[in-house]
Design a protein around this motif. Structure first.
Motif, PDB file in Angstrom:
ATOM      1  N   PHE A  14       0.673  -1.295  -0.118  1.00 35.20           N
ATOM      2  CA  PHE A  14      -0.022  -0.085   0.084  1.00 35.20           C
ATOM      3  C   PHE A  14       0.933   1.405   0.072  1.00 35.20           C
ATOM      4  O   PHE A  14       0.578   2.105  -0.723  1.00 35.20           O
ATOM      5  CB  PHE A  14      -0.950   0.071   1.227  1.00 35.20           C
ATOM      6  CG  PHE A  14      -2.319  -0.556   1.021  1.00 35.20           C
ATOM      7  CD1 PHE A  14      -3.272  -0.272   0.365  1.00 35.20           C
ATOM      8  CD2 PHE A  14      -2.646  -1.772   1.371  1.00 35.20           C
ATOM      9  CE1 PHE A  14      -4.583  -0.474  -0.020  1.00 35.20           C
ATOM     10  CE2 PHE A  14      -3.768  -2.535   1.019  1.00 35.20           C
ATOM     11  CZ  PHE A  14      -4.872  -1.818   0.599  1.00 35.20           C
ATOM     12  N   LEU A  21      -1.917   1.284   5.065  1.00 33.92           N
ATOM     13  CA  LEU A  21      -2.841   0.454   5.638  1.00 33.92           C
ATOM     14  C   LEU A  21      -2.383   0.533   7.218  1.00 33.92           C
ATOM     15  O   LEU A  21      -1.289   0.267   7.547  1.00 33.92           O
ATOM     16  CB  LEU A  21      -2.319  -1.104   5.224  1.00 33.92           C
ATOM     17  CG  LEU A  21      -3.154  -2.211   5.706  1.00 33.92           C
ATOM     18  CD1 LEU A  21      -4.660  -2.089   5.523  1.00 33.92           C
ATOM     19  CD2 LEU A  21      -2.748  -3.466   5.175  1.00 33.92           C
ATOM     20  N   TYR A  33      -8.866  -2.944  10.202  1.00 34.93           N
ATOM     21  CA  TYR A  33      -7.737  -2.551   9.203  1.00 34.93           C
ATOM     22  C   TYR A  33      -8.388  -1.090   8.686  1.00 34.93           C
ATOM     23  O   TYR A  33      -9.884  -1.227   8.571  1.00 34.93           O
ATOM     24  CB  TYR A  33      -7.282  -3.394   8.183  1.00 34.93           C
ATOM     25  CG  TYR A  33      -6.832  -4.387   8.746  1.00 34.93           C
ATOM     26  CD1 TYR A  33      -5.500  -4.519   9.158  1.00 34.93           C
ATOM     27  CD2 TYR A  33      -7.241  -5.795   8.820  1.00 34.93           C
ATOM     28  CE1 TYR A  33      -5.125  -5.871   9.838  1.00 34.93           C
ATOM     29  CE2 TYR A  33      -6.979  -6.984   9.203  1.00 34.93           C
ATOM     30  CZ  TYR A  33      -5.943  -7.013   9.478  1.00 34.93           C
ATOM     31  OH  TYR A  33      -5.299  -8.157  10.051  1.00 34.93           O
ATOM     32  N   TYR A  34      -7.692  -0.105   8.348  1.00 37.95           N
ATOM     33  CA  TYR A  34      -8.115   1.111   7.585  1.00 37.95           C
ATOM     34  C   TYR A  34      -7.051   1.344   6.403  1.00 37.95           C
ATOM     35  O   TYR A  34      -5.672   1.010   6.861  1.00 37.95           O
ATOM     36  CB  TYR A  34      -8.168   2.099   8.538  1.00 37.95           C
ATOM     37  CG  TYR A  34      -9.317   2.009   9.643  1.00 37.95           C
ATOM     38  CD1 TYR A  34     -10.691   2.629   9.324  1.00 37.95           C
ATOM     39  CD2 TYR A  34      -9.151   1.250  10.986  1.00 37.95           C
ATOM     40  CE1 TYR A  34     -11.651   2.292  10.191  1.00 37.95           C
ATOM     41  CE2 TYR A  34     -10.186   1.465  11.574  1.00 37.95           C
ATOM     42  CZ  TYR A  34     -11.514   1.620  11.256  1.00 37.95           C
ATOM     43  OH  TYR A  34     -12.419   1.501  12.306  1.00 37.95           O
ATOM     44  N   VAL A  35      -7.486   1.663   5.485  1.00 40.48           N
ATOM     45  CA  VAL A  35      -6.454   2.236   4.582  1.00 40.48           C
ATOM     46  C   VAL A  35      -6.897   3.757   4.212  1.00 40.48           C
ATOM     47  O   VAL A  35      -8.227   4.023   4.250  1.00 40.48           O
ATOM     48  CB  VAL A  35      -7.009   1.652   2.996  1.00 40.48           C
ATOM     49  CG1 VAL A  35      -6.194   2.224   1.986  1.00 40.48           C
ATOM     50  CG2 VAL A  35      -6.760   0.120   3.002  1.00 40.48           C
ATOM     51  N   ILE A  44     -11.333  -1.589   6.599  1.00 42.47           N
ATOM     52  CA  ILE A  44     -11.332  -2.912   5.622  1.00 42.47           C
ATOM     53  C   ILE A  44     -11.548  -3.854   6.832  1.00 42.47           C
ATOM     54  O   ILE A  44     -10.959  -3.947   8.012  1.00 42.47           O
ATOM     55  CB  ILE A  44      -9.672  -2.937   5.238  1.00 42.47           C
ATOM     56  CG1 ILE A  44      -9.588  -1.678   4.358  1.00 42.47           C
ATOM     57  CG2 ILE A  44      -9.564  -4.310   4.567  1.00 42.47           C
ATOM     58  CD1 ILE A  44     -10.492  -1.820   2.833  1.00 42.47           C
ATOM     59  N   LEU A  47      -7.413  -8.930   5.548  1.00 40.04           N
ATOM     60  CA  LEU A  47      -6.228  -8.554   4.707  1.00 40.04           C
ATOM     61  C   LEU A  47      -6.684  -9.142   3.075  1.00 40.04           C
ATOM     62  O   LEU A  47      -6.324  -8.632   2.401  1.00 40.04           O
ATOM     63  CB  LEU A  47      -5.215  -9.383   5.299  1.00 40.04           C
ATOM     64  CG  LEU A  47      -4.447  -8.965   6.332  1.00 40.04           C
ATOM     65  CD1 LEU A  47      -3.129  -9.548   6.671  1.00 40.04           C
ATOM     66  CD2 LEU A  47      -4.014  -7.233   6.235  1.00 40.04           C
ATOM     67  N   ASP A  49      -9.574  -8.607   1.872  1.00 41.72           N
ATOM     68  CA  ASP A  49     -10.421  -7.343   1.375  1.00 41.72           C
ATOM     69  C   ASP A  49      -9.345  -6.315   1.284  1.00 41.72           C
ATOM     70  O   ASP A  49      -9.676  -5.610  -0.059  1.00 41.72           O
ATOM     71  CB  ASP A  49     -11.302  -6.823   2.521  1.00 41.72           C
ATOM     72  CG  ASP A  49     -12.549  -7.876   2.609  1.00 41.72           C
ATOM     73  OD1 ASP A  49     -12.801  -8.646   1.921  1.00 41.72           O
ATOM     74  OD2 ASP A  49     -13.315  -7.613   3.630  1.00 41.72           O
ATOM     75  N   ALA A  50      -8.408  -6.152   2.017  1.00 40.89           N
ATOM     76  CA  ALA A  50      -7.188  -5.248   1.640  1.00 40.89           C
ATOM     77  C   ALA A  50      -6.539  -5.330   0.360  1.00 40.89           C
ATOM     78  O   ALA A  50      -6.157  -4.761  -0.437  1.00 40.89           O
ATOM     79  CB  ALA A  50      -6.308  -5.272   2.842  1.00 40.89           C
TER      80      ALA A  50
END
Length: 61
Positions: A14, A21, A33-35, A44, A47, A49-50
């Protein structure tokens, strides 16, 4: 094997696209998680989905 390695690898990928990330509290009620990029934040939930989002960012289908 380092269980943190998949997250670290994904975070590095990322970073190469100008995104971050971030891992949140996995035990809490929010997404683990967040992007982010330039004030944009996307929750998110895994992982996997990431990885799908990263593929979209890179121009994949």
């Amino acid at each position: 094997m380092n269980q943190d390695k998949p997250f670290q690898t994904m975070a590095a990928e990322f970073a190469l696209t100008g995104h971050a990330l971030i891992r949140a509290d996995a035990e809490g009620p929010r997404a683990p998680y967040y992007v982010t990029r330039w004030g944009w934040v996307k929750p998110i939930h895994s992982l996997e989905d990431a990885a799908q989002l990263l593929n979209q960012i890179k121009g994949g289908k």
